[in-house]
Design a protein around this motif. Structure first.
Motif, PDB file in Angstrom:
ATOM      1  N   ILE A  86       0.944  -1.021   0.105  1.00 40.64           N
ATOM      2  CA  ILE A  86      -0.076   0.188  -0.008  1.00 40.64           C
ATOM      3  C   ILE A  86       0.699   1.154  -0.084  1.00 40.64           C
ATOM      4  CG2 ILE A  86      -0.282  -0.101   2.613  1.00 40.64           C
ATOM      5  CD1 ILE A  86      -3.050   1.110  -0.098  1.00 40.64           C
ATOM      6  N   SER A  87       2.127   1.085   0.484  1.00 40.99           N
ATOM      7  CA  SER A  87       2.882   2.330   0.608  1.00 40.99           C
ATOM      8  C   SER A  87       3.531   2.653  -0.837  1.00 40.99           C
ATOM      9  CB  SER A  87       4.140   2.161   1.384  1.00 40.99           C
ATOM     10  OG  SER A  87       4.815   0.877   0.820  1.00 40.99           O
ATOM     11  N   PHE A  88       3.097   2.136  -1.868  1.00 38.08           N
ATOM     12  CA  PHE A  88       3.245   2.522  -3.157  1.00 38.08           C
ATOM     13  C   PHE A  88       2.936   3.838  -3.551  1.00 38.08           C
ATOM     14  CE2 PHE A  88       4.957  -0.811  -6.442  1.00 38.08           C
ATOM     15  CZ  PHE A  88       5.883   0.073  -6.940  1.00 38.08           C
ATOM     16  N   PHE A  89       1.730   4.094  -2.884  1.00 40.45           N
ATOM     17  CA  PHE A  89       1.071   5.518  -3.049  1.00 40.45           C
ATOM     18  C   PHE A  89       1.896   6.706  -2.535  1.00 40.45           C
ATOM     19  CE2 PHE A  89      -2.553   2.794  -3.903  1.00 40.45           C
ATOM     20  CZ  PHE A  89      -3.276   3.255  -4.761  1.00 40.45           C
ATOM     21  N   ALA A  90       2.814   6.311  -1.709  1.00 42.55           N
ATOM     22  CA  ALA A  90       3.645   7.417  -1.365  1.00 42.55           C
ATOM     23  C   ALA A  90       4.467   8.073  -2.677  1.00 42.55           C
ATOM     24  CB  ALA A  90       4.955   7.073  -0.431  1.00 42.55           C
ATOM     25  N   VAL A  91       4.575   7.273  -3.845  1.00 40.55           N
ATOM     26  CA  VAL A  91       5.021   7.706  -5.083  1.00 40.55           C
ATOM     27  C   VAL A  91       4.375   8.634  -5.784  1.00 40.55           C
ATOM     28  CG1 VAL A  91       5.785   7.065  -7.352  1.00 40.55           C
ATOM     29  CG2 VAL A  91       6.112   5.564  -5.409  1.00 40.55           C
ATOM     30  N   VAL A  92       2.910   8.917  -5.687  1.00 39.29           N
ATOM     31  CA  VAL A  92       2.242   9.782  -6.029  1.00 39.29           C
ATOM     32  C   VAL A  92       2.175  11.002  -5.116  1.00 39.29           C
ATOM     33  CG1 VAL A  92      -0.440  10.389  -6.449  1.00 39.29           C
ATOM     34  CG2 VAL A  92       0.443   8.059  -6.584  1.00 39.29           C
ATOM     35  N   MET A  93       2.475  11.092  -3.780  1.00 40.36           N
ATOM     36  CA  MET A  93       2.785  11.879  -3.153  1.00 40.36           C
ATOM     37  C   MET A  93       3.894  12.713  -3.205  1.00 40.36           C
ATOM     38  SD  MET A  93       1.536  10.401   0.767  1.00 40.36           S
ATOM     39  CE  MET A  93       1.971  11.976   1.453  1.00 40.36           C
ATOM     40  N   GLY A  94       5.083  11.989  -3.583  1.00 37.52           N
ATOM     41  CA  GLY A  94       5.981  12.714  -3.810  1.00 37.52           C
ATOM     42  C   GLY A  94       6.130  13.461  -5.225  1.00 37.52           C
ATOM     43  N   LEU A  95       5.663  12.604  -6.509  1.00 36.91           N
ATOM     44  CA  LEU A  95       5.397  13.275  -7.465  1.00 36.91           C
ATOM     45  C   LEU A  95       4.430  14.502  -7.548  1.00 36.91           C
ATOM     46  CD1 LEU A  95       4.959  10.361  -9.941  1.00 36.91           C
ATOM     47  CD2 LEU A  95       7.151  11.716  -9.725  1.00 36.91           C
ATOM     48  N   ALA A  96       3.310  14.590  -6.921  1.00 36.30           N
ATOM     49  CA  ALA A  96       2.645  15.736  -6.688  1.00 36.30           C
ATOM     50  C   ALA A  96       3.253  16.865  -5.948  1.00 36.30           C
ATOM     51  CB  ALA A  96       1.197  15.042  -5.827  1.00 36.30           C
TER      52      ALA A  96
END
Length: 323
Positions: free
Chosen positions: A16-26
């Protein structure tokens, strides 16, 4: 049949921590939007960065939805895990960040995404805090800065909420975030000072300490609009924590790559944006230099993380059973 047999186990172990990628890119996208606005130049980065961020979110959402359908017990196990549980709100935080990204580009779409993210994050907060209050198996070594994500993530709501006209809702979420920032900061520092060091895999999450005061400062400026004493306290708290963690850079570089390295990205974006906002409010060039340097560091870090993540995915080192 062989490809599907190979893919199924990897999907089952998608973290589930994969969504941290979106946070970084955003975070990177919003930081460059702010920098271009203040510099009065258009480097034509907004739409490409926003598009990449949205595309990554859609892909990850599709994969996680497939995991929910095909491997629901694995998802439920994460929902009850004392550490992984706290990463589920990265989904709603990703939506709130996408709302901020698209606010100047597509206001109506941003409004819809903000509503969905806001409602989802409230549900995640209530769920996680209920688990915290009524758990039977948590121990002090389970506590780490990732615990900030569910509760303190609420401070993101005002950043798009205020421009969209939802002032009282924004104050509600800001208050939740500030309340839990104080509570969890105390607990986390107690855990770090008087118990065993944080596990190597979770060491990068120490950077999450920067995010609550940095994002809190940005949100508070949205709500109040003036650089008052409390705003300065929030900003300088975030700046001190940034300096504290940057002095430990050699320690972080010694760590093996884990997906948790993405925890470096969003907090760096938050303090970069906060510094640029300080420059906008004070016209003091020192803040422009701080924000500019941090933005360059953030850009380099995100580029490195993309390369390392792609390499790990290709080498089948991500989405595998934990040992």
């Amino acid at each position: 049949m062989e490809p599907s047999v190979e893919k199924a186990p990897r999907l089952q172990h998608m973290p589930i921590s994969f969504f941290a990628v979106v946070m970084g890119l955003a975070g990177l996208t919003i930081a460059w939007e702010k920098a271009q606005h203040l510099a009065g130049v258009d480097l034509h980065l907004d739409i490409p960065l926003a598009g990449i961020t949205l595309a990554v979110f859609v892909v990850l959402s599709g994969l996680f939805a497939a995991k929910w359908v095909r491997h629901r017990p694995a998802v439920m196990a994460e929902l009850h895990h004392p550490i992984k549980l706290n990463f589920f709100p990265t989904i709603s935080i990703s939506l709130l960040l996408l709302a901020i990204v698209f606010l100047p580009l597509a206001r109506e779409a941003s409004h819809v995404v903000w509503f969905v993210g806001m409602g989802m994050h409230l549900l995640f907060t209530l769920y996680v805090v209920n688990i915290w209050m009524h758990h039977e198996r948590f121990e002090v070594h389970h506590v780490n800065p990732a615990w900030f994500i569910p509760a303190v993530g609420n401070v993101l709501v005002p950043v798009a909420g205020v421009p969209l006209g939802h002032v009282d809702i924004s104050w509600f979420f800001f208050s939740i975030g500030m309340l839990f920032w104080v509570l969890l900061m105390t607990i986390i520092f107690y855990r770090m000072l008087f118990h065993h060091p944080i596990d190597e895999k979770l060491m990068p999450t120490l950077f999450i300490l920067i995010a609550p005061p940095a994002v809190g400062f940005i949100a508070y400026m949205r709500l109040v609009g003036e650089l008052d004493a409390f705003a300065r306290i929030l900003y300088f708290s975030a700046l001190f924590l940034t300096l504290l963690l940057l002095t430990q850079t050699p320690r972080f570089f010694k760590l093996r790559f884990f997906l948790s390295w993405w925890a470096y990205s969003f907090p760096l974006a938050a303090i970069s944006i906060a510094s640029l906002l300080m420059f906008e409010k004070t016209a003091a060039s020192a803040y422009a230099w701080i924000g500019g340097v941090l933005l360059l560091v953030l850009t380099a870090v995100v580029g490195m993380l993309i390369a390392l993540t792609a390499k790990a995915v290709i080498a089948h080192k991500i989405c595998v059973p934990e040992h």
